[in-house]
Scaffold this motif. Structure first.
Motif, PDB file in Angstrom:
ATOM      1  N   GLY A   1       6.298   7.197 -11.706  1.00 19.82           N
ATOM      2  CA  GLY A   1       4.875   7.109 -11.390  1.00 19.82           C
ATOM      3  C   GLY A   1       4.111   6.139 -12.276  1.00 19.82           C
ATOM      4  N   VAL A   2       4.605   5.903 -13.500  1.00 13.91           N
ATOM      5  CA  VAL A   2       3.890   4.985 -14.401  1.00 13.91           C
ATOM      6  C   VAL A   2       3.920   3.549 -13.872  1.00 13.91           C
ATOM      7  CG1 VAL A   2       4.389   6.425 -16.418  1.00 13.91           C
ATOM      8  CG2 VAL A   2       5.949   4.577 -15.814  1.00 13.91           C
ATOM      9  N   LEU A   3       4.858   3.262 -12.965  1.00 11.49           N
ATOM     10  CA  LEU A   3       4.993   1.904 -12.429  1.00 11.49           C
ATOM     11  C   LEU A   3       3.861   1.537 -11.462  1.00 11.49           C
ATOM     12  CD1 LEU A   3       8.842   1.855 -11.719  1.00 11.49           C
ATOM     13  CD2 LEU A   3       7.642   0.844 -13.663  1.00 11.49           C
ATOM     14  N   ARG A   4       3.063   2.528 -11.089  1.00 11.81           N
ATOM     15  CA  ARG A   4       2.009   2.245 -10.105  1.00 11.81           C
ATOM     16  C   ARG A   4       1.033   1.182 -10.612  1.00 11.81           C
ATOM     17  NH1 ARG A   4       0.138   6.345 -13.135  1.00 11.81           N
ATOM     18  NH2 ARG A   4      -2.099   6.727 -13.326  1.00 11.81           N
ATOM     19  N   HIS A   5       0.876   1.092 -11.932  1.00 11.47           N
ATOM     20  CA  HIS A   5      -0.041   0.102 -12.504  1.00 11.47           C
ATOM     21  C   HIS A   5       0.415  -1.323 -12.210  1.00 11.47           C
ATOM     22  CE1 HIS A   5      -2.366   3.159 -14.512  1.00 11.47           C
ATOM     23  NE2 HIS A   5      -1.291   3.636 -15.115  1.00 11.47           N
ATOM     24  N   LEU A   6       1.737  -1.493 -12.030  1.00  9.80           N
ATOM     25  CA  LEU A   6       2.255  -2.825 -11.741  1.00  9.80           C
ATOM     26  C   LEU A   6       1.810  -3.326 -10.365  1.00  9.80           C
ATOM     27  CD1 LEU A   6       5.938  -2.451 -13.029  1.00  9.80           C
ATOM     28  CD2 LEU A   6       4.024  -3.582 -14.189  1.00  9.80           C
ATOM     29  N   TYR A   7       1.500  -2.383  -9.482  1.00 12.45           N
ATOM     30  CA  TYR A   7       1.176  -2.752  -8.104  1.00 12.45           C
ATOM     31  C   TYR A   7      -0.310  -2.580  -7.779  1.00 12.45           C
ATOM     32  CZ  TYR A   7       6.211  -2.422  -7.879  1.00 12.45           C
ATOM     33  OH  TYR A   7       7.546  -2.593  -8.128  1.00 12.45           O
ATOM     34  N   LYS A   8      -1.094  -2.229  -8.785  1.00  9.05           N
ATOM     35  CA  LYS A   8      -2.510  -1.974  -8.533  1.00  9.05           C
ATOM     36  C   LYS A   8      -3.246  -3.228  -8.068  1.00  9.05           C
ATOM     37  CE  LYS A   8      -6.404   0.602 -10.405  1.00  9.05           C
ATOM     38  NZ  LYS A   8      -6.897   1.409 -11.555  1.00  9.05           N
ATOM     39  N   LYS A   9      -2.931  -4.360  -8.687  1.00  9.27           N
ATOM     40  CA  LYS A   9      -3.593  -5.604  -8.304  1.00  9.27           C
ATOM     41  C   LYS A   9      -3.210  -5.990  -6.876  1.00  9.27           C
ATOM     42  CE  LYS A   9      -4.385 -10.336  -9.917  1.00  9.27           C
ATOM     43  NZ  LYS A   9      -4.054 -11.344 -10.986  1.00  9.27           N
ATOM     44  N   GLY A  10      -1.924  -5.867  -6.553  1.00  6.19           N
ATOM     45  CA  GLY A  10      -1.474  -6.158  -5.196  1.00  6.19           C
ATOM     46  C   GLY A  10      -2.078  -5.210  -4.190  1.00  6.19           C
TER      47      GLY A  10
ATOM     48  N   VAL B   1       0.834  -1.203   0.000  1.00  6.64           N
ATOM     49  CA  VAL B   1       0.000   0.000   0.000  1.00  6.64           C
ATOM     50  C   VAL B   1       0.872   1.259   0.000  1.00  6.64           C
ATOM     51  CG1 VAL B   1      -1.754   1.301   1.271  1.00  6.64           C
ATOM     52  CG2 VAL B   1      -1.909  -1.185   1.144  1.00  6.64           C
ATOM     53  N   LEU B   2       1.937   1.246   0.792  1.00  2.98           N
ATOM     54  CA  LEU B   2       2.846   2.395   0.834  1.00  2.98           C
ATOM     55  C   LEU B   2       3.484   2.650  -0.530  1.00  2.98           C
ATOM     56  CD1 LEU B   2       4.702   1.833   4.237  1.00  2.98           C
ATOM     57  CD2 LEU B   2       3.231   3.774   3.658  1.00  2.98           C
ATOM     58  N   VAL B   3       3.922   1.584  -1.175  1.00  4.78           N
ATOM     59  CA  VAL B   3       4.559   1.721  -2.492  1.00  4.78           C
ATOM     60  C   VAL B   3       3.571   2.259  -3.514  1.00  4.78           C
ATOM     61  CG1 VAL B   3       5.528   0.407  -4.427  1.00  4.78           C
ATOM     62  CG2 VAL B   3       6.333  -0.017  -2.111  1.00  4.78           C
ATOM     63  N   TYR B   4       2.345   1.755  -3.479  1.00  2.73           N
ATOM     64  CA  TYR B   4       1.343   2.204  -4.441  1.00  2.73           C
ATOM     65  C   TYR B   4       1.075   3.704  -4.281  1.00  2.73           C
ATOM     66  CZ  TYR B   4      -2.956   2.537  -7.132  1.00  2.73           C
ATOM     67  OH  TYR B   4      -3.910   2.910  -8.052  1.00  2.73           O
ATOM     68  N   TYR B   5       0.905   4.158  -3.057  1.00  2.45           N
ATOM     69  CA  TYR B   5       0.641   5.583  -2.844  1.00  2.45           C
ATOM     70  C   TYR B   5       1.867   6.431  -3.179  1.00  2.45           C
ATOM     71  CZ  TYR B   5      -4.025   5.219  -0.849  1.00  2.45           C
ATOM     72  OH  TYR B   5      -5.372   5.017  -0.693  1.00  2.45           O
ATOM     73  N   LYS B   6       3.063   5.900  -2.904  1.00  2.00           N
ATOM     74  CA  LYS B   6       4.290   6.630  -3.255  1.00  2.00           C
ATOM     75  C   LYS B   6       4.386   6.827  -4.763  1.00  2.00           C
ATOM     76  CE  LYS B   6       8.493   8.339  -2.562  1.00  2.00           C
ATOM     77  NZ  LYS B   6       8.946   8.558  -3.936  1.00  2.00           N
ATOM     78  N   LEU B   7       4.066   5.793  -5.530  1.00  2.00           N
ATOM     79  CA  LEU B   7       4.121   5.898  -6.982  1.00  2.00           C
ATOM     80  C   LEU B   7       3.021   6.815  -7.522  1.00  2.00           C
ATOM     81  CD1 LEU B   7       4.957   2.191  -7.858  1.00  2.00           C
ATOM     82  CD2 LEU B   7       6.471   4.174  -8.092  1.00  2.00           C
ATOM     83  N   CYS B   8       1.876   6.809  -6.861  1.00  2.00           N
ATOM     84  CA  CYS B   8       0.818   7.759  -7.246  1.00  2.00           C
ATOM     85  C   CYS B   8       1.280   9.189  -7.007  1.00  2.00           C
ATOM     86  CB  CYS B   8      -0.458   7.473  -6.450  1.00  2.00           C
ATOM     87  SG  CYS B   8      -1.353   5.985  -6.961  1.00  2.00           S
ATOM     88  N   ASP B   9       2.000   9.401  -5.896  1.00  2.00           N
ATOM     89  CA  ASP B   9       2.552  10.719  -5.591  1.00  2.00           C
ATOM     90  C   ASP B   9       3.613  11.103  -6.619  1.00  2.00           C
ATOM     91  OD1 ASP B   9       2.870  13.038  -3.780  1.00  2.00           O
ATOM     92  OD2 ASP B   9       4.863  12.198  -3.449  1.00  2.00           O
ATOM     93  N   ASP B  10       4.443  10.129  -7.007  1.00  2.00           N
ATOM     94  CA  ASP B  10       5.453  10.385  -8.044  1.00  2.00           C
ATOM     95  C   ASP B  10       4.783  10.800  -9.352  1.00  2.00           C
ATOM     96  OD1 ASP B  10       7.529   9.778  -6.351  1.00  2.00           O
ATOM     97  OD2 ASP B  10       7.720   7.692  -7.020  1.00  2.00           O
ATOM     98  N   LYS B  11       3.690  10.139  -9.690  1.00  2.00           N
ATOM     99  CA  LYS B  11       2.953  10.472 -10.909  1.00  2.00           C
ATOM    100  C   LYS B  11       2.426  11.900 -10.846  1.00  2.00           C
ATOM    101  CE  LYS B  11       0.695   9.784 -14.786  1.00  2.00           C
ATOM    102  NZ  LYS B  11       1.419   9.699 -16.087  1.00  2.00           N
ATOM    103  N   ALA B  12       1.889  12.274  -9.691  1.00  2.00           N
ATOM    104  CA  ALA B  12       1.362  13.630  -9.520  1.00  2.00           C
ATOM    105  C   ALA B  12       2.471  14.680  -9.618  1.00  2.00           C
ATOM    106  CB  ALA B  12       0.655  13.745  -8.174  1.00  2.00           C
ATOM    107  N   ASP B  13       3.683  14.295  -9.204  1.00  2.00           N
ATOM    108  CA  ASP B  13       4.830  15.211  -9.262  1.00  2.00           C
ATOM    109  C   ASP B  13       5.495  15.241 -10.628  1.00  2.00           C
ATOM    110  OD1 ASP B  13       4.543  16.011  -6.660  1.00  2.00           O
ATOM    111  OD2 ASP B  13       6.001  14.595  -5.843  1.00  2.00           O
ATOM    112  N   GLY B  14       5.001  14.428 -11.557  1.00  2.00           N
ATOM    113  CA  GLY B  14       5.594  14.387 -12.883  1.00  2.00           C
ATOM    114  C   GLY B  14       6.814  13.504 -12.979  1.00  2.00           C
ATOM    115  N   ASP B  15       7.038  12.669 -11.968  1.00  2.00           N
ATOM    116  CA  ASP B  15       8.171  11.747 -11.975  1.00  2.00           C
ATOM    117  C   ASP B  15       7.834  10.543 -12.861  1.00  2.00           C
ATOM    118  OD1 ASP B  15      10.125   9.743 -11.283  1.00  2.00           O
ATOM    119  OD2 ASP B  15      10.545  10.875  -9.462  1.00  2.00           O
ATOM    120  N   LYS B  16       8.780  10.155 -13.709  1.00  2.00           N
ATOM    121  CA  LYS B  16       8.548   9.043 -14.634  1.00  2.00           C
ATOM    122  C   LYS B  16       8.252   7.729 -13.909  1.00  2.00           C
ATOM    123  CE  LYS B  16      11.400  10.950 -18.358  1.00  2.00           C
ATOM    124  NZ  LYS B  16      12.602  10.755 -19.207  1.00  2.00           N
TER     125      LYS B  16
END
Length: 289
Positions: free
Chosen positions: A112-121, A95-110
């Motif tokens: 952030g696209v990896l969040r989809h890999l952890y959505k199922k988990g 859960v922490l990783v998923y929200y961190k990657l969502c935050d990265d996406k919001a910040d324009g960090d590349k």
């Protein structure tokens, strides 16, 4: 927690190094059991430390067996057995990783696209432990509000992460939670947030992203900012170290706690010195010892 919590390796007993690695491998398997195989790729040793701490405070002995894993399949290695506590911590990690990657996406960090890999988990973790998601989403939203407002008070900026870790510890420890365990996890969460901010200082300034330390002094370069505000920042970190020492002295541990003592009392201060001074911080510590 994302890769900042480490032991002071030269002062780590061999038995504790073995335990640390076994806990890491055990958590990897526990994440697979609770959140699926893809989520295992986001594990860090930070959560292995948390596993050692939580198991010890709860009085749950860790069973270690020699097994093979998918990556290191040739030779069997010590691996901590999957248990309910490890699965719960694995879900927290996901859960922490998923929200961190969502935050990265919001910040324009590349990244952030990896969040989809952890959505199922993430969804599997949400189903198993919805309370973890409630805590993390609540404090993540509060963090975003503070950053959007350009908060210039360092302690205030770090509070959501600290509260998040404190409240998660209450859930994971259950009846073993005490004011001292809560204070320890609060301090650890605050330290992780500040360590990350200090580490990313120059990168955040360059990309125009929020940084608690920069917003407190408005000095563009990290080295120059440390020259100007370093003593004030060191006071914040030293206060956290004092809180951690006090808590460790007042928490009941059921087993040997050399590993977590090494990490909290030596590893975390050493990492902080490295963030301030680079590898010179490590050299200074070795000279003192």
């Amino acid at each position: 927690m994302f890769g900042y919590i480490n032991p002071d390796a030269p002062y780590l007993f061999k038995k504790d190094e073995t335990l640390y690695k076994a806990l890491y491998c055990g958590l990897c398997k526990s994440i697979g059991a609770g959140c699926g195989q893809t989520a295992r790729s986001a594990l860090t040793y930070d959560m292995a430390f948390t596993s050692a701490l939580v198991h010890n405070i709860r009085g749950e002995d860790v069973k270690i067996e020699k097994k093979r894993c998918a990556i290191h399949w040739i030779k069997r290695r010590p691996i901590a057995a999957v248990d309910d506590t490890a699965v719960a911590l694995g879900c927290v990690n996901t859960v922490l990783v998923y929200y961190k990657l969502c935050d990265d996406k919001a910040d324009g960090d590349k990244k952030g696209v990896l969040r989809h890999l952890y959505k199922k988990g993430f969804k599997r973790a949400l189903k198993k432990y919805p309370r973890y998601n409630e805590i993390i989403s609540r404090e993540t939203a509060r963090q975003a509000e503070l950053e959007k407002a350009g908060c210039s008070i360092i302690d205030e900026a770090a509070d959501p992460t600290a509260v998040m870790m404190r409240d998660i510890s209450c859930e994971v420890l259950g009846e073993y939670s005490t004011p001292y365990t809560q204070k320890l996890f609060y301090a650890l969460g605050k330290w992780v947030y500040l360590a990350d901010a200090l580490d990313d200082y120059d990168k955040d300034v360059k990309k125009g992203r929020y940084n608690a330390f920069y917003n407190s002094c408005l000095i563009s370069g990290k080295a120059q900012a440390i020259q100007s505000c370093g003593e004030e920042w060191k006071f914040i970190f030293n206060s956290l170290f004092a809180d951690m020492r006090e808590c460790l002295a007042n928490i009941r541990f059921y087993f040997n706690h050399d590993l977590t003592d090494n990490i909290v009392l030596r590893g975390i201060p050493l990492k902080t010195r490295k963030l301030f001074y680079g590898n010179k911080g490590e050299c200074n510590e070795q000279e003192k010892s």
